[in-house]
Motif scaffolding. Structure first.
Motif, PDB file in Angstrom:
ATOM      1  N   ALA A 190       0.857  -1.192   0.000  1.00 35.58           N
ATOM      2  CA  ALA A 190       0.000   0.000   0.000  1.00 35.58           C
ATOM      3  C   ALA A 190       0.888   1.235   0.000  1.00 35.58           C
ATOM      4  O   ALA A 190       1.919   1.258   0.667  1.00 35.58           O
ATOM      5  N   VAL A 191       0.487   2.234  -0.770  1.00 36.10           N
ATOM      6  CA  VAL A 191       1.305   3.435  -0.855  1.00 36.10           C
ATOM      7  C   VAL A 191       0.548   4.628  -0.295  1.00 36.10           C
ATOM      8  O   VAL A 191      -0.606   4.860  -0.651  1.00 36.10           O
ATOM      9  N   MET A 224       1.261   0.088  11.859  1.00 38.71           N
ATOM     10  CA  MET A 224       1.771   0.505  10.551  1.00 38.71           C
ATOM     11  C   MET A 224       0.628   0.776   9.566  1.00 38.71           C
ATOM     12  O   MET A 224       0.681   1.716   8.778  1.00 38.71           O
ATOM     13  N   MET A 225      -0.416  -0.065   9.623  1.00 40.68           N
ATOM     14  CA  MET A 225      -1.561   0.130   8.721  1.00 40.68           C
ATOM     15  C   MET A 225      -2.235   1.471   8.995  1.00 40.68           C
ATOM     16  O   MET A 225      -2.544   2.234   8.077  1.00 40.68           O
ATOM     17  N   ILE A 226      -2.440   1.753  10.277  1.00 37.74           N
ATOM     18  CA  ILE A 226      -3.135   2.993  10.646  1.00 37.74           C
ATOM     19  C   ILE A 226      -2.292   4.214  10.273  1.00 37.74           C
ATOM     20  O   ILE A 226      -2.790   5.189   9.707  1.00 37.74           O
ATOM     21  N   VAL A 227      -1.005   4.141  10.557  1.00 34.55           N
ATOM     22  CA  VAL A 227      -0.123   5.283  10.248  1.00 34.55           C
ATOM     23  C   VAL A 227      -0.084   5.535   8.742  1.00 34.55           C
ATOM     24  O   VAL A 227      -0.173   6.684   8.294  1.00 34.55           O
ATOM     25  N   THR A 228       0.012   4.470   7.953  1.00 36.42           N
ATOM     26  CA  THR A 228       0.059   4.658   6.497  1.00 36.42           C
ATOM     27  C   THR A 228      -1.239   5.299   6.009  1.00 36.42           C
ATOM     28  O   THR A 228      -1.225   6.197   5.159  1.00 36.42           O
ATOM     29  N   ALA A 229      -2.374   4.854   6.568  1.00 35.98           N
ATOM     30  CA  ALA A 229      -3.661   5.435   6.179  1.00 35.98           C
ATOM     31  C   ALA A 229      -3.734   6.907   6.575  1.00 35.98           C
ATOM     32  O   ALA A 229      -4.208   7.751   5.806  1.00 35.98           O
ATOM     33  N   GLU A 230      -3.240   7.238   7.756  1.00 35.42           N
ATOM     34  CA  GLU A 230      -3.289   8.638   8.216  1.00 35.42           C
ATOM     35  C   GLU A 230      -2.394   9.533   7.363  1.00 35.42           C
ATOM     36  O   GLU A 230      -2.768  10.652   7.015  1.00 35.42           O
ATOM     37  N   ILE A 231      -1.214   9.046   7.052  1.00 31.31           N
ATOM     38  CA  ILE A 231      -0.252   9.825   6.277  1.00 31.31           C
ATOM     39  C   ILE A 231      -0.809  10.149   4.891  1.00 31.31           C
ATOM     40  O   ILE A 231      -0.587  11.217   4.341  1.00 31.31           O
ATOM     41  N   ALA A 232      -1.586   9.179   4.349  1.00 30.72           N
ATOM     42  CA  ALA A 232      -2.132   9.370   3.002  1.00 30.72           C
ATOM     43  C   ALA A 232      -3.113  10.538   2.949  1.00 30.72           C
ATOM     44  O   ALA A 232      -3.375  11.092   1.892  1.00 30.72           O
ATOM     45  N   SER A 270       2.276  15.413   1.885  1.00 36.48           N
ATOM     46  CA  SER A 270       3.450  14.617   2.243  1.00 36.48           C
ATOM     47  C   SER A 270       4.597  14.908   1.297  1.00 36.48           C
ATOM     48  O   SER A 270       4.399  15.071   0.106  1.00 36.48           O
ATOM     49  N   ALA A 271       5.767  15.002   1.845  1.00 34.92           N
ATOM     50  CA  ALA A 271       6.940  15.204   0.993  1.00 34.92           C
ATOM     51  C   ALA A 271       7.702  13.916   0.808  1.00 34.92           C
ATOM     52  O   ALA A 271       8.694  13.866   0.113  1.00 34.92           O
ATOM     53  N   CYS A 272       7.258  12.863   1.481  1.00 34.67           N
ATOM     54  CA  CYS A 272       7.913  11.585   1.240  1.00 34.67           C
ATOM     55  C   CYS A 272       6.859  10.509   1.085  1.00 34.67           C
ATOM     56  O   CYS A 272       5.731  10.632   1.570  1.00 34.67           O
ATOM     57  N   LYS A 273       7.242   9.502   0.373  1.00 32.83           N
ATOM     58  CA  LYS A 273       6.316   8.410   0.093  1.00 32.83           C
ATOM     59  C   LYS A 273       6.463   7.364   1.189  1.00 32.83           C
ATOM     60  O   LYS A 273       7.575   7.070   1.625  1.00 32.83           O
ATOM     61  N   VAL A 274       5.347   6.830   1.650  1.00 33.18           N
ATOM     62  CA  VAL A 274       5.399   5.728   2.609  1.00 33.18           C
ATOM     63  C   VAL A 274       4.857   4.480   1.918  1.00 33.18           C
ATOM     64  O   VAL A 274       3.738   4.481   1.414  1.00 33.18           O
ATOM     65  N   VAL A 275       5.664   3.455   1.865  1.00 29.53           N
ATOM     66  CA  VAL A 275       5.220   2.198   1.267  1.00 29.53           C
ATOM     67  C   VAL A 275       5.084   1.168   2.381  1.00 29.53           C
ATOM     68  O   VAL A 275       6.037   0.878   3.099  1.00 29.53           O
ATOM     69  N   SER A 295       9.917  13.720  -5.723  1.00 31.33           N
ATOM     70  CA  SER A 295      11.202  14.323  -5.381  1.00 31.33           C
ATOM     71  C   SER A 295      11.728  13.849  -4.025  1.00 31.33           C
ATOM     72  O   SER A 295      12.923  13.829  -3.783  1.00 31.33           O
ATOM     73  N   GLY A 296      10.803  13.479  -3.126  1.00 32.71           N
ATOM     74  CA  GLY A 296      11.224  13.159  -1.765  1.00 32.71           C
ATOM     75  C   GLY A 296      11.728  11.741  -1.609  1.00 32.71           C
ATOM     76  O   GLY A 296      12.091  11.066  -2.558  1.00 32.71           O
ATOM     77  N   GLU A 297      11.730  11.291  -0.367  1.00 35.37           N
ATOM     78  CA  GLU A 297      12.261   9.977  -0.059  1.00 35.37           C
ATOM     79  C   GLU A 297      11.143   8.939   0.046  1.00 35.37           C
ATOM     80  O   GLU A 297       9.987   9.279   0.228  1.00 35.37           O
ATOM     81  N   THR A 298      11.537   7.709  -0.028  1.00 35.09           N
ATOM     82  CA  THR A 298      10.588   6.619   0.170  1.00 35.09           C
ATOM     83  C   THR A 298      10.952   5.867   1.444  1.00 35.09           C
ATOM     84  O   THR A 298      12.073   5.402   1.608  1.00 35.09           O
ATOM     85  N   LEU A 299       9.967   5.802   2.354  1.00 39.97           N
ATOM     86  CA  LEU A 299      10.148   5.023   3.574  1.00 39.97           C
ATOM     87  C   LEU A 299       9.337   3.755   3.443  1.00 39.97           C
ATOM     88  O   LEU A 299       8.183   3.804   3.036  1.00 39.97           O
ATOM     89  N   ILE A 300       9.957   2.630   3.771  1.00 39.70           N
ATOM     90  CA  ILE A 300       9.234   1.368   3.715  1.00 39.70           C
ATOM     91  C   ILE A 300       8.938   0.895   5.129  1.00 39.70           C
ATOM     92  O   ILE A 300       9.833   0.804   5.968  1.00 39.70           O
ATOM     93  N   LEU A 301       7.644   0.637   5.385  1.00 43.46           N
ATOM     94  CA  LEU A 301       7.242   0.001   6.645  1.00 43.46           C
ATOM     95  C   LEU A 301       6.918  -1.445   6.292  1.00 43.46           C
ATOM     96  O   LEU A 301       6.056  -1.701   5.445  1.00 43.46           O
ATOM     97  N   ASN A 302       7.637  -2.368   6.909  1.00 41.89           N
ATOM     98  CA  ASN A 302       7.503  -3.776   6.531  1.00 41.89           C
ATOM     99  C   ASN A 302       7.031  -4.594   7.729  1.00 41.89           C
ATOM    100  O   ASN A 302       7.626  -4.544   8.812  1.00 41.89           O
TER     101      ASN A 302
END
Ligand SMILES: [Zn+2]
Length: 368
Positions: free
Chosen positions: A54-55, A105-113, A117-122, A61-68
């Motif tokens: 999920a993205v 992690m699921m909740i944080v990714t949903a909130e960030i979306a 955002s200047a960085c992508k969360v995957v 331009s920003g960074e990609t953070l991966i939550l695994n």
């Protein structure tokens, strides 16, 4: 979205993610949940096992953070899959390793979306960490999954594991000559020869190495088979060694050293896994350490894990990866539990970490 956290973790524990069918059902459940939050979702299948990607956030331009996070859990008693809350702790198989962290992690990714955002969360939810990780994280990395920093939500009590030992598992087959047990001098005993070989390996220098994060490598005689009858000199003996070497040690050299000290034996590599050696001064590590320390009011340790996790698939590509998860106890054992307050703290740390990362990236853009 704070109130989703414990119910979501409870739903995941109840799914009893110990079989491919249950893990896939769990993956579909997570994909649906994340889809309902408006995230773009991919479900990938490899060798019959599903992973969810999920993205959240959008930035070229920003960074990609991966939550695994891994959805699979080790087996347990039937009652381990009936979650219960007692004394501020959530009990259940996987509560600590690592369905509590997955829920956060699921909740944080949903909130960030839902915010700029200047960085992508995957977010990656994978099916097989406990059995090697090849079908999940290994596959995703093989398919090109990359990021600037990876957090695997393994149980670490809010400390940060920057290193993990490498894995070298060997089978050593020793041959002898069979003879009647009453005249052993006419044969060659494969079991006693195996014992000598084992002792020779045990005295090798590589086992006495240490480093900043580790006192020693791990060395375990895991399996031994030999002998067919009590009145016979055995002509075959096989033993398995589980070696966990330090990140700065060379597995090829260890293997060569072992081959050098054994006799009448063939040495086969059963499994090899890379160590993790994330730079302790990596700026993401420092930011995560600072963010965690600010929220908990406690100093946060950087440390090395004796066991290995999915971080290793990223380490292979020189992507900084850490294990970082909430406070709890007894993973893989009876009465596994996660401290609920620490789970909320964990969720907030991830959020603050990402937000700070965003702020930092925005500042960086303005300066440009
Ligand atoms: Zn785990």
């Amino acid at each position: 979205m704070k109130d989703f956290l414990v119910p979501l973790a409870i739903d995941l524990i109840r799914m009893k993610n110990t079989s491919p069918e249950a893990i896939n059902t769990s993956a579909e459940f997570c994909a649906n949940w994340l889809g309902q939050q408006g995230l773009s979702i991919k479900v990938l299948e490899n060798q019959g096992l599903k992973s969810v990607v999920a993205v959240g956030g959008q930035s070229d331009s920003g960074e990609t953070l991966i939550l695994n996070g891994h959805l699979d859990v080790v087996p347990g008693d039937p009652l381990d899959f009936v979650p219960r809350i007692e004394d501020g702790k959530l009990f259940g198989r996987g509560s600590y390793d690592m369905l509590g962290a997955v829920a956060a992690m699921m909740i944080v990714t949903a909130e960030i979306a839902k915010q700029p955002s200047a960085c992508k969360v995957v977010l990656q939810l994978v099916p097989d960490e406990e059995t090697g990780g090849q079908c999940g994280t290994g596959f995703l990395v093989e398919q090109g999954a990359r990021g600037d920093f990876v957090i695997c939500g393994e149980p670490t009590n809010l400390h940060i594991a920057v290193q993990a030992k490498g894995v070298l598992q060997l089978q050593i087959e020793v041959s002898g000559i069979a003879a009647h047990g009453s005249r052993p001098w006419l044969g060659k005993n494969a079991i006693t020869r195996a014992l000598e070989n084992y002792q020779n390996i045990q005295s090798l220098d590589f086992l006495h190495a240490s480093s900043k994060f580790f006192q020693r490598p791990s060395f375990n005689l895991a399996k031994i088979e030999g002998g067919k009858a009590i009145n016979q000199v055995p002509d075959h003996c096989s033993f398995h060694l589980d070696i966990r070497y330090l990140p700065n040690q060379d597995p090829e050299q260890i293997l060569a050293d072992i081959k050098n000290v054994v006799s009448d034996a063939t040495v086969t590599v059963v499994q090899q896994g890379d160590p993790v050696q994330t730079d302790e001064n990596d700026r993401h590590v420092s930011l995560l350490q600072k963010t965690t320390s600010e929220l908990t009011g406690k100093p946060i340790k950087l440390f090395g894990q004796d066991g290995s996790a999915d971080t290793r698939f990223y380490a292979k590509h020189a992507i900084p990866a850490v294990e970082f998860g909430p406070v709890g106890a007894n993973h893989h054992g009876p009465d596994e539990h996660v401290n609920i307050e620490s789970l909320y703290t964990y969720q907030q740390i991830l959020k603050n970490f990402i937000t700070k990362q965003n702020e930092r990236m925005i500042l960086h853009e303005i300066k440009k």
